[in-house]
Design a protein around this motif. Structure first.
Motif, PDB file in Angstrom:
ATOM      1  N   VAL A 146       0.838  -1.201   0.000  1.00 22.70           N
ATOM      2  CA  VAL A 146       0.000   0.000   0.000  1.00 22.70           C
ATOM      3  C   VAL A 146       0.876   1.255   0.000  1.00 22.70           C
ATOM      4  CG1 VAL A 146      -1.827   1.258   1.221  1.00 22.70           C
ATOM      5  CG2 VAL A 146      -1.731  -1.249   1.386  1.00 22.70           C
ATOM      6  N   ILE A 147       0.503   2.204  -0.834  1.00 19.89           N
ATOM      7  CA  ILE A 147       1.117   3.535  -0.779  1.00 19.89           C
ATOM      8  C   ILE A 147       0.150   4.447  -0.030  1.00 19.89           C
ATOM      9  CG2 ILE A 147       1.705   5.575  -2.163  1.00 19.89           C
ATOM     10  CD1 ILE A 147       2.702   3.594  -4.331  1.00 19.89           C
ATOM     11  N   VAL A 148       0.688   5.220   0.887  1.00 16.02           N
ATOM     12  CA  VAL A 148      -0.113   6.229   1.584  1.00 16.02           C
ATOM     13  C   VAL A 148       0.396   7.597   1.130  1.00 16.02           C
ATOM     14  CG1 VAL A 148      -0.711   7.233   3.819  1.00 16.02           C
ATOM     15  CG2 VAL A 148      -0.523   4.742   3.579  1.00 16.02           C
ATOM     16  N   ILE A 149      -0.509   8.424   0.630  1.00 13.46           N
ATOM     17  CA  ILE A 149      -0.113   9.775   0.189  1.00 13.46           C
ATOM     18  C   ILE A 149      -0.385  10.759   1.320  1.00 13.46           C
ATOM     19  CG2 ILE A 149      -0.478  11.616  -1.494  1.00 13.46           C
ATOM     20  CD1 ILE A 149      -1.407   9.480  -3.478  1.00 13.46           C
ATOM     21  N   GLY A 150       0.687  11.305   1.873  1.00 14.62           N
ATOM     22  CA  GLY A 150       0.560  12.296   2.938  1.00 14.62           C
ATOM     23  C   GLY A 150       0.980  11.745   4.290  1.00 14.62           C
ATOM     24  N   ALA A 151       1.925  12.446   4.953  1.00 13.39           N
ATOM     25  CA  ALA A 151       2.401  12.027   6.281  1.00 13.39           C
ATOM     26  C   ALA A 151       1.855  12.936   7.369  1.00 13.39           C
ATOM     27  CB  ALA A 151       3.928  11.997   6.312  1.00 13.39           C
ATOM     28  N   GLY A 152       0.587  13.371   7.201  1.00 11.98           N
ATOM     29  CA  GLY A 152      -0.128  14.020   8.301  1.00 11.98           C
ATOM     30  C   GLY A 152      -0.634  12.933   9.238  1.00 11.98           C
ATOM     31  N   ILE A 153      -1.434  13.343  10.229  1.00 10.99           N
ATOM     32  CA  ILE A 153      -1.876  12.372  11.243  1.00 10.99           C
ATOM     33  C   ILE A 153      -2.725  11.260  10.621  1.00 10.99           C
ATOM     34  CG2 ILE A 153      -3.921  13.721  11.945  1.00 10.99           C
ATOM     35  CD1 ILE A 153      -1.934  12.055  14.609  1.00 10.99           C
ATOM     36  N   SER A 154      -3.543  11.574   9.597  1.00  9.94           N
ATOM     37  CA  SER A 154      -4.398  10.521   9.019  1.00  9.94           C
ATOM     38  C   SER A 154      -3.549   9.523   8.236  1.00  9.94           C
ATOM     39  CB  SER A 154      -5.488  11.119   8.127  1.00  9.94           C
ATOM     40  OG  SER A 154      -4.925  11.794   7.027  1.00  9.94           O
ATOM     41  N   GLY A 155      -2.581  10.026   7.469  1.00  9.57           N
ATOM     42  CA  GLY A 155      -1.716   9.131   6.695  1.00  9.57           C
ATOM     43  C   GLY A 155      -0.853   8.271   7.611  1.00  9.57           C
ATOM     44  N   LEU A 156      -0.327   8.884   8.668  1.00  9.86           N
ATOM     45  CA  LEU A 156       0.513   8.122   9.598  1.00  9.86           C
ATOM     46  C   LEU A 156      -0.316   7.076  10.338  1.00  9.86           C
ATOM     47  CD1 LEU A 156       2.718  11.043  10.985  1.00  9.86           C
ATOM     48  CD2 LEU A 156       3.407   9.255   9.360  1.00  9.86           C
ATOM     49  N   VAL A 160       4.969   5.607   2.646  1.00  8.41           N
ATOM     50  CA  VAL A 160       4.302   6.906   2.747  1.00  8.41           C
ATOM     51  C   VAL A 160       5.051   7.907   1.869  1.00  8.41           C
ATOM     52  CG1 VAL A 160       3.524   8.735   4.307  1.00  8.41           C
ATOM     53  CG2 VAL A 160       3.670   6.371   5.145  1.00  8.41           C
ATOM     54  N   LEU A 161       4.315   8.590   0.999  1.00 12.35           N
ATOM     55  CA  LEU A 161       4.909   9.620   0.138  1.00 12.35           C
ATOM     56  C   LEU A 161       4.443  10.988   0.623  1.00 12.35           C
ATOM     57  CD1 LEU A 161       4.312   7.944  -3.344  1.00 12.35           C
ATOM     58  CD2 LEU A 161       6.471   8.061  -2.056  1.00 12.35           C
ATOM     59  N   GLU A 162       5.380  11.851   0.950  1.00 10.59           N
ATOM     60  CA  GLU A 162       5.052  13.152   1.547  1.00 10.59           C
ATOM     61  C   GLU A 162       5.750  14.266   0.774  1.00 10.59           C
ATOM     62  OE1 GLU A 162       3.136  14.671   3.997  1.00 10.59           O
ATOM     63  OE2 GLU A 162       4.161  16.457   3.227  1.00 10.59           O
ATOM     64  N   ALA A 163       4.985  15.297   0.406  1.00 12.68           N
ATOM     65  CA  ALA A 163       5.528  16.386  -0.414  1.00 12.68           C
ATOM     66  C   ALA A 163       6.530  17.252   0.353  1.00 12.68           C
ATOM     67  CB  ALA A 163       4.380  17.267  -0.911  1.00 12.68           C
ATOM     68  N   GLY A 208       9.686  14.973   0.654  1.00  9.34           N
ATOM     69  CA  GLY A 208      10.155  15.645  -0.565  1.00  9.34           C
ATOM     70  C   GLY A 208       9.677  14.961  -1.834  1.00  9.34           C
ATOM     71  N   HIS A 209       8.604  14.194  -1.754  1.00 10.89           N
ATOM     72  CA  HIS A 209       8.017  13.534  -2.923  1.00 10.89           C
ATOM     73  C   HIS A 209       6.626  14.120  -3.168  1.00 10.89           C
ATOM     74  CE1 HIS A 209      11.281  10.746  -2.505  1.00 10.89           C
ATOM     75  NE2 HIS A 209      10.878  10.018  -3.533  1.00 10.89           N
ATOM     76  N   VAL A 210       6.534  14.969  -4.180  1.00 15.13           N
ATOM     77  CA  VAL A 210       5.257  15.642  -4.474  1.00 15.13           C
ATOM     78  C   VAL A 210       4.452  14.765  -5.440  1.00 15.13           C
ATOM     79  CG1 VAL A 210       4.160  17.730  -5.369  1.00 15.13           C
ATOM     80  CG2 VAL A 210       6.384  17.884  -4.215  1.00 15.13           C
ATOM     81  N   VAL A 220      -3.825   2.359  -2.726  1.00 14.81           N
ATOM     82  CA  VAL A 220      -3.311   3.648  -2.278  1.00 14.81           C
ATOM     83  C   VAL A 220      -4.322   4.271  -1.319  1.00 14.81           C
ATOM     84  CG1 VAL A 220      -4.276   4.917  -4.279  1.00 14.81           C
ATOM     85  CG2 VAL A 220      -2.352   5.889  -3.010  1.00 14.81           C
ATOM     86  N   VAL A 221      -3.795   4.899  -0.259  1.00 16.12           N
ATOM     87  CA  VAL A 221      -4.641   5.696   0.637  1.00 16.12           C
ATOM     88  C   VAL A 221      -4.292   7.161   0.379  1.00 16.12           C
ATOM     89  CG1 VAL A 221      -5.282   6.232   3.020  1.00 16.12           C
ATOM     90  CG2 VAL A 221      -4.654   3.881   2.398  1.00 16.12           C
ATOM     91  N   VAL A 222      -5.281   7.916  -0.063  1.00 14.64           N
ATOM     92  CA  VAL A 222      -5.083   9.335  -0.396  1.00 14.64           C
ATOM     93  C   VAL A 222      -5.525  10.164   0.809  1.00 14.64           C
ATOM     94  CG1 VAL A 222      -5.779  11.209  -1.949  1.00 14.64           C
ATOM     95  CG2 VAL A 222      -5.547   8.862  -2.833  1.00 14.64           C
ATOM     96  N   THR A 223      -4.589  10.896   1.413  1.00 11.79           N
ATOM     97  CA  THR A 223      -4.975  11.743   2.562  1.00 11.79           C
ATOM     98  C   THR A 223      -4.750  13.227   2.240  1.00 11.79           C
ATOM     99  OG1 THR A 223      -2.854  11.879   3.761  1.00 11.79           O
ATOM    100  CG2 THR A 223      -4.160   9.886   4.096  1.00 11.79           C
ATOM    101  N   LEU A 224      -4.803  13.560   0.967  1.00 12.84           N
ATOM    102  CA  LEU A 224      -4.594  14.967   0.578  1.00 12.84           C
ATOM    103  C   LEU A 224      -5.657  15.850   1.227  1.00 12.84           C
ATOM    104  CD1 LEU A 224      -4.021  14.276  -3.223  1.00 12.84           C
ATOM    105  CD2 LEU A 224      -2.268  14.988  -1.575  1.00 12.84           C
ATOM    106  N   PRO A 225      -5.251  17.025   1.751  1.00 11.63           N
ATOM    107  CA  PRO A 225      -6.252  17.935   2.320  1.00 11.63           C
ATOM    108  C   PRO A 225      -7.302  18.319   1.285  1.00 11.63           C
ATOM    109  CG  PRO A 225      -4.021  18.657   2.873  1.00 11.63           C
ATOM    110  CD  PRO A 225      -3.879  17.539   1.871  1.00 11.63           C
ATOM    111  N   LEU A 226      -8.515  18.629   1.754  1.00 12.55           N
ATOM    112  CA  LEU A 226      -9.590  19.033   0.846  1.00 12.55           C
ATOM    113  C   LEU A 226      -9.136  20.170  -0.077  1.00 12.55           C
ATOM    114  CD1 LEU A 226     -12.594  18.922  -0.054  1.00 12.55           C
ATOM    115  CD2 LEU A 226     -13.076  20.585   1.773  1.00 12.55           C
TER     116      LEU A 226
END
Ligand code: FAD
Length: 461
Positions: free
Chosen positions: A42-52, A67-70, A242-244, A269-275
């Motif tokens: 699984v790829i998780v997009i975003g290392a905020g609290i929901s992605g983590l 986890v891929l974090e911009a 550093g991965h956008v 993939v789990v997408v946790t991009l902010p609204l």
């Protein structure tokens, strides 16, 4: 974000206790996760609290996760700044809102994080001329808050057709007949809602703005920063900062996630991009997203709350947790709410908040202009002789390309079910989490955390 005083006693429980059993802090260990390979994992997009939370839960279930974090840091809208030696400050989330059975409380205990309670009852209120609100004036402030709340409750109890909050209250209170002093107080009541929900009262839905559920217990801050919670969750996870992410694609075999540093493949993939990021179109989705999800993205609101920390050579304000100021009615929402940070970390620091429209206006200002504007209000309250600040730290969440706002709100034209549509998975491949996807606890850290666990469980079954 903080809660208006009249909600303190609402005494509502956490919506989903079933979820809590799945996210006890004991479940978290620091085992190193393996990375997805090809069409598995699984790829998780975003290392905020929901992605983590999602990544942690998946890794604990034996899934390989990446986890891929911009940004060049983890935490997202949890962001503890160490710019001031010995005085970490949070530029994003500050509070655990309601500690009782809150999953973030369990994590904080596991992280041995110090917590300090704040109390809305501990507030000093100042009128437009800077004098302290006492007697009849204090009562008038309270009365306009009550009348504003009552007007909204009456509307919710009697109407099916939605309208913007501000218009509903203005009509009920007879706005055009109010004095300038009364208008300032009603505006102050409006602005309270904006600080809590981050949308402008001209945009928030009168029917649904408060469709969230509060958790019981006190609100607490972290003297050593909220980052302790995200650090705990992140321990041992595979995270590429550093991965956008630019594009997400999927088919019956798996998912492909294209970033500015290369393309990654996995099973899900789990997408946790902010609204706000979803709304911007900065990330595109291969075969396209379902119409209901696209409608939810465009109709829910992304609001704003900004912070301005000012550090002084000495403390010149009272000992209460909160300092509230009532700006003139034509200076809507300007520097109305302050937290006495001295109570939290012993340092001579004040934190001023600006929400919604004024929060957005000042993002285009330079730092000096923002500090001058803040100081004008503080001088009105405490006199011309107060010392100049020796330092400041300022957030600009709307201009941040990886947030594009502070947190989501129920905008006129949206309905609560849209949060479920935002949360819904697509084709057993693409799953969604993040604060905006939590129907009852949107705009909070605990809501974001629980949404990550929910998305992980959708994958593990
Ligand atoms: C000023 C402020 C004050 C707040 N106060 C409180 C509070 O006191 N209490 C509370 O409970 N909540 C508060 N909140 C809300 C809380 O911070 C959020 O609800 C929560 O942190 C959101 O977590 P999330 O995982 O959904 O999103 P995020 O934390 O935003 O995580 C999403 C991640 O995705 C990353 N990302 C974005 N675009 C890309 C891309 N293209 N490629 C890769 N990664 C990308 C981001 O960098 C980010 O790390 C506050 C928020 C703000 C801004």
């Amino acid at each position: 974000m903080h809660r208006r005083r009249f909600l303190q006693s609402a005494g509502l429980g956490l919506p989903s206790l079933a979820l809590l059993t799945a996210c006890r802090a004991d479940d978290i260990d620091a085992a190193t996760a393996s990375e997805p390979s090809g069409r598995t994992g699984v790829i998780v997009i975003g290392a905020g609290i929901s992605g983590l939370a999602a990544a942690r839960h998946l890794a604990d279930q034996g899934e390989s996760v990446l986890v891929l974090e911009a940004r060049d840091r983890i935490g997202g809208r949890i962001w503890t700044s160490d710019a001031w030696d010995g005085a970490p400050v949070d530029l994003g989330a500050s509070w655990i809102h309601g500690t009782d059975k809150n999953p973030i409380t369990a994590l904080a205990e596991k992280a041995k994080a110090r917590m300090v309670e704040t109390d809305l009852e501990s507030t000093t209120e100042y009128l437009t001329d800077g004098s302290e609100a006492e007697g009849a004036q204090a009562q008038a402030l309270e009365r306009w808050r009550d009348e504003t709340a009552d007007a909204l409750t009456a509307y919710q109890n009697s109407q099916d057709r939605d309208a913007a909050m501000r218009g509903v209250v203005e009509r009920t209170l007879g706005w055009s007949g109010l004095t300038a002093a009364d208008k300032a107080m009603v505006n102050n009541a409006f602005n309270d809602y904006e600080h809590e929900y981050s949308g402008s009262v001209r945009q928030m839905s009168a029917l649904y703005f408060d469709s969230d559920t509060k958790i019981n217990g006190p609100d607490v801050l972290f003297p050593d920063g909220y980052g302790q919670i995200t650090d705990l969750l992140a321990a041992g996870l595979s995270i590429r900062t550093g991965h956008v992410v630019k594009h997400v694609d999927w088919d019956s075999d798996g998912v492909t996630v294209a970033t500015d540093k290369g393309t990654f493949r996995a099973g899900q993939v789990v997408v946790t991009l902010p609204l706000g990021v979803l709304q911007s179109g900065a990330v595109t989705f291969g075969p396209g997203l379902p119409a209901a999800k696209r409608a939810a993205i465009s109709k829910l609101g992304m609001g704003l709350l900004n912070k301005c920390y000012l550090r002084f050579p000495r403390k010149f304000w009272p000992d209460t947790d909160w300092l509230n100021y009532v700006p003139a009615w034509d200076k809507y929402g300007q520097w109305a709410q302050w937290i006495n940070v001295t109570r939290v970390n012993g340092q001579p620091v004040l934190l001023g908040f600006n929400a919604a429209d004024f929060g957005r206006t000042i993002e285009s200002w330079g730092d000096a202009e923002i500090v001058d504007s803040a100081m004008e209000t503080l001088r009105t309250i405490f006199g011309r002789d107060i010392p100049a600040p020796t330092g400041f730290q300022i957030s600009r969440w709307a201009s941040d390309p990886y947030a594009r706002g502070a947190y989501s709100f129920n905008k006129l034209g949206s309905t609560p079910v849209m949060r479920d549509q935002l949360a819904a998975g697509v084709g057993d491949r693409v799953f969604f989490a993040g604060e905006a996807t939590h129907r009852k606890s949107f705009a909070t850290v605990h809501g974001a955390y629980l949404s990550g666990i929910r998305a992980a469980e959708e994958i593990t079954g």
